[in-house]
Design an enzyme around this catalytic site. Structure first.
Site, mmCIF file in Angstrom:
data_model
loop_
_atom_site.group_PDB
_atom_site.id
_atom_site.type_symbol
_atom_site.label_atom_id
_atom_site.label_comp_id
_atom_site.label_asym_id
_atom_site.label_seq_id
_atom_site.Cartn_x
_atom_site.Cartn_y
_atom_site.Cartn_z
ATOM 1 N N GLU A 25 13.712 -65.979 24.724
ATOM 2 C CA GLU A 25 12.998 -64.933 25.481
ATOM 3 C C GLU A 25 11.551 -64.703 25.041
ATOM 4 O O GLU A 25 11.127 -63.584 24.828
ATOM 5 C CB GLU A 25 13.789 -63.615 25.385
ATOM 6 C CG GLU A 25 15.219 -63.754 25.851
ATOM 7 C CD GLU A 25 16.034 -62.494 25.745
ATOM 8 O OE1 GLU A 25 15.520 -61.476 25.249
ATOM 9 O OE2 GLU A 25 17.197 -62.508 26.160
ATOM 10 N N GLU A 47 24.530 -67.946 29.080
ATOM 11 C CA GLU A 47 25.031 -66.577 28.883
ATOM 12 C C GLU A 47 25.531 -65.965 30.201
ATOM 13 O O GLU A 47 25.264 -64.820 30.508
ATOM 14 C CB GLU A 47 23.934 -65.686 28.297
ATOM 15 C CG GLU A 47 23.308 -66.208 27.036
ATOM 16 C CD GLU A 47 22.285 -65.274 26.429
ATOM 17 O OE1 GLU A 47 22.267 -64.081 26.817
ATOM 18 O OE2 GLU A 47 21.495 -65.693 25.574
HETATM 19 O O1 LIG Z 1 19.672 -59.681 30.512
HETATM 20 C C1 LIG Z 1 18.711 -59.125 29.758
HETATM 21 C C2 LIG Z 1 17.956 -58.057 30.231
HETATM 22 C C3 LIG Z 1 16.997 -57.494 29.430
HETATM 23 C C4 LIG Z 1 16.798 -57.962 28.163
HETATM 24 C C5 LIG Z 1 17.560 -59.033 27.687
HETATM 25 C C6 LIG Z 1 18.504 -59.610 28.488
HETATM 26 C C7 LIG Z 1 19.372 -60.751 28.022
HETATM 27 N N1 LIG Z 1 19.352 -60.996 26.607
HETATM 28 C C8 LIG Z 1 20.566 -61.609 26.122
HETATM 29 C C9 LIG Z 1 21.666 -60.646 26.268
HETATM 30 C C10 LIG Z 1 22.480 -60.275 25.308
HETATM 31 C C11 LIG Z 1 22.296 -60.766 23.912
HETATM 32 O O2 LIG Z 1 23.509 -60.768 23.195
HETATM 33 C C12 LIG Z 1 21.707 -62.167 23.952
HETATM 34 O O3 LIG Z 1 21.507 -62.641 22.628
HETATM 35 C C13 LIG Z 1 20.393 -62.171 24.695
HETATM 36 O O4 LIG Z 1 19.912 -63.510 24.752
#
Ligand SMILES: Oc1ccccc1CN[C@@H]1C=C[C@@H](O)[C@H](O)[C@H]1O
Length: 326
Positions: free
Chosen positions: A130, A237
């Site tokens: 990210e 994910e």
């Molecule tokens: O869908 C999002 C919306 C805003 C910020 C981050 C995300 C996704 N971010 C993810 C989500 C959960 C964590 O456990 C993961 O490590 C991360 O990569």
């Protein structure tokens, strides 16, 4: 009835995110349906090196042992991220920002320790997670990494990971990956890494989707665009929230028939796309195992339940399962 991993065994791996509880309590379900696992939190810097020099590998070791004992891959998640970082990482003894050289040294020390420990056993790492800004034209997300080191923190992360394990597949991972604006910025970032000879092997599409967004057209356009880079693609994910992002309603206490029907429709189309691009897409991981637990129970609305997977709270197939397992 076929299991998930059987249904896609000649196409791509099917994975699930696990945590310290589910790796103990859901072993039968994991062995039945999945041939890959990812640590939801336990391999992030905050959990791996909570204090400088103090590495806590025990849960990660257990997860990897379970994966190897059961013929599963384990995706390493994640080495460099702006979230779930221990506070000490960026600060000197007086609480001020460390220098660029010191932060690069700390990044290298972390990556060396973690990647070397699992060398030859963890075959794919989300090296950077990210780093791209969601909004506007700005490519890079503001973070302590970019503030202190600069944009080349990403180059260094991949170089250090490759030095630690030259055989590991190294991924850049992000969400909202199918939104056209962010898609182009991710594409440019990864293309820049490739043009500079940085060792990167794949793009991780987090696929935190919902019943309404993203469109199939935007997903396909993203898969095609990233495929042009000649890299492997992993869906890393996946979950399909029953709520549109920004929908803060809290009155839904169980999924409606309409939600389950639409979710089944969406999952079928998603996996049809994954199958269509299977020459590029080599792994699809759900960000959980079943509706018994999802990070979406508390995000973005604290305390609100969600039902984003193809297995229900008892680990049984939902309508969506029957649409993707043919
Ligand atoms: O869908 C999002 C919306 C805003 C910020 C981050 C995300 C996704 N971010 C993810 C989500 C959960 C964590 O456990 C993961 O490590 C991360 O990569």
């Amino acid at each position: 009835m076929k299991t998930l991993k059987e249904s896609f065994k000649d196409k791509f791996l099917v994975g699930a995110a696990v945590n310290a509880e589910t790796i103990e309590n859901d072993q039968e379900l994991l062995k039945k349906h999945f041939n890959s696992i990812t640590a939801e939190n336990e391999m992030k810097p905050m959990h791996m090196q909570p204090e400088q020099g103090n590495f806590t590998f025990d849960v990660a070791d257990k997860m990897l042992q379970f994966a190897e004992d059961n013929g599963m891959e384990l995706r390493g998640h994640t080495l460099v991220w702006h979230n779930q970082m221990p506070k000490w990482f960026f600060e000197d003894e007086n609480g001020n920002d460390v220098s660029r050289d010191e932060l690069l040294r700390r990044m290298k020390a972390h990556i060396d320790a973690v990647v070397t420990r699992y060398k030859g056993r963890i075959h794919a790492w989300d090296v950077v997670n990210e780093a791209v800004e969601d909004r506007g034209e700005q490519v890079y997300r503001q973070s302590k990494w970019i503030d202190i080191i600069g944009e080349d923190f990403i180059d260094y992360a991949f170089k250090y990971a490759h030095e630690a394990d030259p055989d590991a597949l190294l991924f850049y991972n992000d969400y909202n990956e199918s939104h056209p604006n962010k898609r182009e910025k991710i594409y440019q970032l990864v293309k820049g890494l490739l043009d500079r000879g940085v060792p990167i092997h794949g793009v991780g599409l987090q696929a935190h989707w919902n019943l309404y967004d993203p469109s199939y057209e935007n997903i396909e356009a993203a898969i095609k665009r990233y495929s042009e880079l000649g890299l492997q693609l992993h869906v890393t994910e996946m979950d399909v929230s029953v709520f549109e992002f920004g929908d803060e309603r809290t009155d839904v206490k169980e999924p409606t028939k309409e939600m389950l029907h639409l979710q089944a429709e969406r999952y079928e189309r998603f996996f049809d796309l994954f199958t269509k691009y299977q020459e590029h897409l080599t792994s699809v991981t759900f960000w959980g195992i079943s509706d018994a637990y999802t990070w979406l129970n508390d995000f973005p609305v604290k305390g609100r339940k969600n039902w984003p997977f193809v297995l229900d709270e008892k680990g049984e197939p939902k309508p969506a399962y029957h649409r993707i397992v043919k």
